[in-house]
Write a protein that holds these residues in place. Sequence first.
Motif, PDB file in Angstrom:
ATOM      1  N   UNK A 574      21.510  55.490  46.386  1.00 42.49           N
ATOM      2  CA  UNK A 574      22.606  54.685  45.876  1.00 42.49           C
ATOM      3  C   UNK A 574      22.796  54.972  44.393  1.00 42.49           C
ATOM      4  N   UNK A 575      24.020  55.329  44.012  1.00 41.47           N
ATOM      5  CA  UNK A 575      24.374  55.603  42.623  1.00 41.47           C
ATOM      6  C   UNK A 575      25.352  54.532  42.168  1.00 41.47           C
ATOM      7  N   UNK A 576      24.922  53.705  41.212  1.00 42.45           N
ATOM      8  CA  UNK A 576      25.761  52.633  40.683  1.00 42.45           C
ATOM      9  C   UNK A 576      26.477  53.097  39.420  1.00 42.45           C
ATOM     10  N   UNK A 585      20.718  55.652  39.451  1.00 42.14           N
ATOM     11  CA  UNK A 585      20.366  55.977  40.834  1.00 42.14           C
ATOM     12  C   UNK A 585      19.014  55.356  41.162  1.00 42.14           C
ATOM     13  N   UNK A 586      18.796  55.073  42.450  1.00 39.26           N
ATOM     14  CA  UNK A 586      17.533  54.448  42.854  1.00 39.26           C
ATOM     15  C   UNK A 586      16.470  55.463  43.258  1.00 39.26           C
ATOM     16  N   UNK A 587      16.685  56.772  42.993  1.00 40.39           N
ATOM     17  CA  UNK A 587      15.657  57.763  43.315  1.00 40.39           C
ATOM     18  C   UNK A 587      14.543  57.718  42.272  1.00 40.39           C
ATOM     19  N   UNK A 588      13.393  58.297  42.606  1.00 42.92           N
ATOM     20  CA  UNK A 588      12.220  58.224  41.731  1.00 42.92           C
ATOM     21  C   UNK A 588      12.444  58.972  40.420  1.00 42.92           C
ATOM     22  N   UNK A 598      21.639  63.417  41.955  1.00 39.55           N
ATOM     23  CA  UNK A 598      22.604  62.582  42.667  1.00 39.55           C
ATOM     24  C   UNK A 598      23.691  62.082  41.725  1.00 39.55           C
ATOM     25  N   UNK A 599      23.313  61.682  40.508  1.00 40.43           N
ATOM     26  CA  UNK A 599      24.294  61.213  39.525  1.00 40.43           C
ATOM     27  C   UNK A 599      25.229  62.352  39.136  1.00 40.43           C
TER      28      UNK A 599
END
Length: 727
Positions: A574-576, A585-588, A598-599
């Motif tokens: 998920x990218x806010x 992003x919620x990645x590590x 992802x961003x």
Amino acid sequence: MEIKYSIDDLPVQDPPTEEFTASDLTWTKYGSSEHHVDDVALVPYDRVDAFIGGECSNPEHPTRFHIERGRKRERGSLKECKSDEYLLYRLYWCSFGPENYGEGGSILPSRRYRLNTRNRAARPQSMRGCTCHFAIKRLYARPSIALIIYHERRHVNKSGFICHGPLDRDAIGPGAKKVPYICSEIQQQTMSLIYLGIPEENVLQTHIEGVQRYCDPNASVNSLASQYVQKLGMIIKRSTHELDLDDQASIRMWVEKNKKSVFFYQDSSETDPFILGIQTEWQLQQMIRFCHQSILACDSSFGISKLKYPLYTLLAFDSRHHALPVAWVITRTITKQDVSKWMKALVDRIRAVDSVWNIYGFIIDDPALEIDPIREIFCCPILFSLWRIRRSWLKNVIKKCGHIEVQREIYKRLGKIMYSIWTKEDPMDAMEELFQDFIDQTAFIQYFKAFWVPKIEMWLGTIKSLPLASQESCGAIEGYHVKLKLKVYDDSHLGALQRVDWLVHKLTTELHSGYWLDLYADESGSFPSVKEEYILSTSWHRALQIPDDVVTFDDKEHLFAKVLSQKDGGQERMVWNPGSEFALCDCSWSMQGNLCKHIIKVNLLCQHKKEFLPSLSYLSFQEVLLDLWRKPMDDSLSLDLSMAWVAQMQDNIQRLVELITSGDIAKVTNKLPLKWIGRRERTSVGKPTGSSTLSLRRTNKGGVQKKAAARRKSRKRKRLSRIKSYS
């Protein structure tokens, strides 16, 4: 350590081993009658040969000791004697010195005659200037006791460098002359593989393959290559950063040893700060290659709080737009005068190789840096990178705010402060609104007020006044910073961070070897795994591997985007706040404060959607163009120049877009206007084109006269032939 002035109280030491060395004894500082302070120890006189044999068998410095000087007295010759008076005195010197007959060494005569060298170290030109020597006194008052006085325990030359043995980099061994040709590329490749911890079998195989490019494969070559790799690995394994116990003296010795890799050095004094500029010959080549008519960047924030002196790195962008370190500067000073010194020295070194070398832009990451030296020395525009402030804000938001929803909203508000620079809102109002809405987040608010509020105006003013660097360059600089952090802090022991020689050793061995091998693997096709890892070493290139169809957007409120992971079993990331450099992003990787793939992928897709704001770099570029437009009408020259710049920039951008989007380049080139070029005069072979005008006139005049004479002769022949025909 306490200094003793009498040896009467020293214990007599007798190690139980058959042979013993200096490390088996406890040494005491002793001030002798000659007023010298040396390390001394007492041993039984009949164990002297055991001590000398042990010192000769040192595995790191195998050698022999010869008697350089000797004196003796008869018993009863002294009526009064001191505690250290000798009955027999002998000065033992390492057989690799004291003269230096090696390459670049000077002969240091220490005796009137030449000693017999048959019993010296069994190597041609063995006298390498070694200063290791000790004296043994058989005491007059106690003949059964010997006093060992070690004047210099290290096997180094007068410059302080190891000059023989396995640790000597300049002497691989007695068979060095028989080793087949090894160019610098093969040697650097082998050293890089050893520094990176590749198994010796793989290193040897790669080394032999490289050697066989220059000579025929045979058993002798393979055997010598195997010995070379083993000895080179032993040198690297036993090498140490600590050339001297004193860090400042150790750095002086390193600079003296590696003059070709140092472009500027200023030792610390009462008036001048410490500055060390490092650039290897390979880095010099890459700076000339990748920075000419391109962009140079800097990472100025490494080790500010942990290292003795912070590290300032100059970065080039290679053919894949990865950040490549091309120079390191270790210093704490950022004053204009000191920065100008090392920058000018660096540019002078480059232009001594390539006189037309020039850059088109310089990216900085700290508003406190002096930009006048950059403009004066590099003569180029300056851009600003947001990677540092973005990374710092994200790390502290994640660290000081516990809930993920709060983290997302605070980070979005911080991005709003940045966007307010170009949206005509007051950044201070946005900051006050942040403080009021998140007053319960005391840890983060206190941190922000203490660390950022005093200097936020400086940051915002610099960001507004300078064009912003792209997200790709920000990601490349951040990727270098993260890799540097992993390399430097991975195995640091207590006290190492406060030594400059340790940092220099890390940079010039492991880090330098890693980047050399990455670039070599990419360009030569060797080491496919290294090449693949190098290509995907930045978030930007990892983002380009993500297909467009795995990204979905929230079509209602445009608050988030989802990216389907290709490796984690279909897990969605998920990218806010999509479309912004301050997306979360919620990645590590993003949760560690880094710019994740992802961003970047989401932001690349948002560029083509009108629902999202453009990037900060685009807004900055747009503001620069508008500032050029808004020149006052009464200043006609400035207005004309500004319009010319804008028109030229618009024309170049339009042609570049046509070249990229067009399938047939001929259609684009046919539209370009014709350029008439003056016809160049032909020059005769062997004659310089820059001859004087006078010589050209003389040449032309002589040529005209010869042609006229030839015409007259031909006319005369025609007339004579006619007369003969009539007759």
